[in-house]
Write a protein that holds these residues in place. Structure first.
Motif, PDB file in Angstrom:
ATOM      1  N   ARG A  33       0.826  -1.656   0.113  1.00  0.00           N
ATOM      2  CA  ARG A  33       0.465  -0.129  -0.394  1.00  0.00           C
ATOM      3  C   ARG A  33       0.625   1.161  -0.049  1.00  0.00           C
ATOM      4  NH1 ARG A  33      -4.172  -0.603   4.815  1.00  0.00           N
ATOM      5  NH2 ARG A  33      -2.124  -1.445   6.527  1.00  0.00           N
ATOM      6  N   CYS A  59       0.177  -1.457  -4.541  1.00  0.00           N
ATOM      7  CA  CYS A  59      -1.221  -2.344  -4.905  1.00  0.00           C
ATOM      8  C   CYS A  59      -2.476  -2.211  -3.776  1.00  0.00           C
ATOM      9  CB  CYS A  59      -0.915  -3.884  -4.284  1.00  0.00           C
ATOM     10  SG  CYS A  59      -0.899  -4.892  -3.138  1.00  0.00           S
ATOM     11  N   ASP A  60      -3.439  -2.620  -4.202  1.00  0.00           N
ATOM     12  CA  ASP A  60      -4.625  -1.833  -3.297  1.00  0.00           C
ATOM     13  C   ASP A  60      -6.082  -3.661  -3.325  1.00  0.00           C
ATOM     14  OD1 ASP A  60      -7.063  -1.834  -1.725  1.00  0.00           O
ATOM     15  OD2 ASP A  60      -7.502  -0.209  -3.128  1.00  0.00           O
ATOM     16  N   ALA A  63      -9.674  -3.800  -4.239  1.00  0.00           N
ATOM     17  CA  ALA A  63      -9.720  -3.328  -6.195  1.00  0.00           C
ATOM     18  C   ALA A  63      -9.425  -4.455  -6.894  1.00  0.00           C
ATOM     19  CB  ALA A  63      -8.868  -2.696  -6.702  1.00  0.00           C
ATOM     20  N   GLY A  67      -5.158  -3.142  -8.075  1.00  0.00           N
ATOM     21  CA  GLY A  67      -4.186  -1.546  -7.824  1.00  0.00           C
ATOM     22  C   GLY A  67      -3.031  -2.008  -8.016  1.00  0.00           C
TER      23      GLY A  67
END
Length: 572
Positions: A33, A59-60, A63, A67
């Motif tokens: 993150r 990244c996430d 999602a 992400g």
């Protein structure tokens, strides 16, 4: 060369997995993150991990595309390690579900499109199922609830999509940076707030070492028969909770509670009285767990689980060194037979003992300025050390020292330095006394007041700094934190009274006259100092009783000046 992606790479377990993969020569994509890039980089640098094969991306997992950058080349990714999770007590249900359930499913769906996929490794918890039944447990909070819900959903999704999924179920993973779960019990023990041990005689809160678990984790994809299986990873030799608490209490030199209190009783008492988070009570149980499958995997990969006692001791050292996550931990610091030490325990050029009411942190800037290996300790019963005779600290400390160091004492710390120097001149190169208390006027009426110890314990960092005439900083922060621990303020006042006794002052003056090695005395110009001291002391201008805190570079220069020609002969 294998290619892996670690999701949640800046987290407690994720960064350890990244390090282990890089150490075995893998090429690794670290997905994390925003804000985690520096944490991961600092952690890897501190452990001297070669980052040549590392790619860091944001990244996430909430999602659907995780992400990840659109231009990320995923063609060579074989192994996916999902270490991304929200692990905390008191989580919002929606937040926990978004990461631990939706996010975990998103990872599976994303991995299904990887052309070279070999394995997806997911981490959950050891209490996801009741032993032997496979039936879910009831959850006590959002974290546990999200883990319970995600487990069957992940298995079903993987089966539907034909994904090679392996699930690991670790117990409490212990290592630097772990401040959740069992850490709260240890902190209460350390601060004297643990009146009773939760649970009963057979309560079992198992642990597993971080490095061991990371190695277990990254070794799973290479074993084909681990596909579609889950593995409970923990140390079955973990002492039952009452013994575990007593083990830590003995290591840290604090008193362990004698009583246990059943969880059912804790649940009926007001939380304001017990201080217990209801979510943590789910882990206070007598259950035992089957680790045979994980043990077989470890045997095939050549993994040996470290002794639980060693893991607990090292973790406790880290917790105390970091003040339970409040500051950066000194990796060289820890307890040795109840004495808190920091530095090079075998070949120091300098061994430094503090005065009062500060602790060994008061030497930090001097140690940096000395530019040579050094060793410090908190005096017995003071700072973080267990109670004992302060004159015994150097004989114990020097037991592991193979060099001939210069001994340095400040104020009260000059006493044990002189006693050791007189008895063992062949073991040391010289002595430096900074603001020696026994050569100065005795302390005033404050020490005779029965309110002295309570007043000292209640002092804020700012008030303590003002009282000592020094600027607030890490050394005062450390001193104030330790003075608030049970007994430390009282022992500090008692030590100051003993140091001011005529007999002790006369004893040390006579000992100083007998010391056969070179001696240098360093004082602050604003600190009262009689002219009866032998030789001419080195005077630090504009300094008071704590020149090591106000003028560390000048004090370091005076220390190195003593016997500078001898230091080249110090064994290393």
């Amino acid at each position: 060369m294998s290619h892996s992606i670690v999701l949640g790479a800046a987290g407690f377990i994720g960064r350890a997995a990244v390090a282990r993969l890089l150490e075995q020569g893998d090429s690794v994509v670290a997905a994390l993150r925003p804000g985690g890039e520096n944490r991961l980089d600092e952690w890897l640098r501190a452990r001297a991990v070669d980052r040549t094969g590392l790619t860091v991306v944001l990244c996430d997992v909430t999602a659907t595309d995780l992400g990840l950058p659109a231009d990320l080349d995923t063609s060579g990714i074989r192994d996916v390690y999902n270490c991304a999770a929200r692990f905390a007590f008191g989580l919002d249900e929606a937040d926990a579900y978004a990461v631990n359930v939706t996010g975990a499913l998103n990872v599976l769906d994303w991995a299904a499109a990887l052309p070279a996929l070999r394995r997806v490794v997911h981490i959950t918890g050891y209490r996801v199922t009741t032993e032997g039944s496979g039936e879910p447990r009831s959850a006590r909070g959002a974290y546990e609830g999200s883990k319970l819900e995600s487990d069957p959903l992940l298995r079903r999704r993987a089966a539907e999509r034909g994904l090679p999924l392996t699930i690991t179920n670790p117990s409490g993973v212990l290592g630097p940076g772990q401040y959740i779960g069992l850490a709260s019990l240890v902190e209460d023990l350390w601060r004297g707030r643990l009146a009773a041990i939760p649970g009963g005689r057979e309560t079992f809160v198992p642990i597993v070492d971080l490095d061991y678990f990371a190695s277990f984790l990254v070794g799973l994809p290479s074993q084909e028969d681990t596909v579609g299986r889950s593995f409970t990873v923990l140390d079955p030799r973990t002492p039952v909770l009452p013994d575990l608490i007593r083990l830590l209490a003995g290591h840290m030199g604090v008193r362990a509670p004698r009583l246990t209190i059943p969880v059912g009783v804790i649940e009926r008492l007001p939380r304001a009285l017990t201080g217990a988070d209801p979510e943590t009570l789910a882990f206070i149980a007598d259950d035992r767990y089957d680790t045979a499958a994980a043990d077989e995997v470890a045997r095939r990969t050549g993994l040996t689980m470290p002794r639980a006692e060693t893991v607990l001791h090292e973790w406790a050292d880290h917790l105390v060194a970091s003040r339970f996550g409040a500051v950066e931990a000194d990796p060289t610091a820890g307890f040795v037979d109840g004495t808190w030490v920091s530095g090079d325990r075998a070949h120091p050029a300098y061994v430094l003992l503090h005065g009062l009411p500060v602790d060994s942190e008061s030497w930090s800037e001097v140690r940096d300025a000395l530019g040579a290996p050094s060793l410090v300790a908190d005096l017995p019963g003071l700072g973080r050390s267990a109670p004992g005779d302060i004159d015994d600290v150097l004989p114990r400390l020097m037991g592991s020292v193979q060099s001939r160091p210069v001994l340095v004492g400040h104020s009260l710390g000059c006493g044990p330095v002189l006693k050791y120097a007189a008895a063992h001149p062949d073991r040391i190169a010289g002595v430096v006394l900074v603001s020696p208390a026994f050569l100065q006027p005795p302390a005033g009426r404050l020490l005779r007041s029965p309110l002295a110890a309570p007043a000292l314990r209640r002092m804020s960092v700012e008030a303590l700094a003002s009282r000592l005439g020094i600027p607030a900083g890490p050394a005062v922060d450390s001193a104030a934190a330790n003075l608030r621990r049970p007994g430390v303020a009282g022992r500090t006042i008692a030590a100051l009274r003993r140091a001011g006794a005529p007999g002790r002052r006369a004893e040390l003056a006579e000992t100083l006259a007998r010391v056969a090695v070179p001696v240098r005395i360093v004082v602050g110009a604003r600190d009262p100092f009689p002219s009866i001291a032998p030789g001419e002391p080195a005077v630090i201008e504009d300094a008071g009783h704590y020149p090591q805190l106000t003028h560390p570079a000048l004090v370091a220069a005076e220390i190195t000046r003593l016997g500078a020609d001898r230091l080249g002969a110090v064994a290393r």
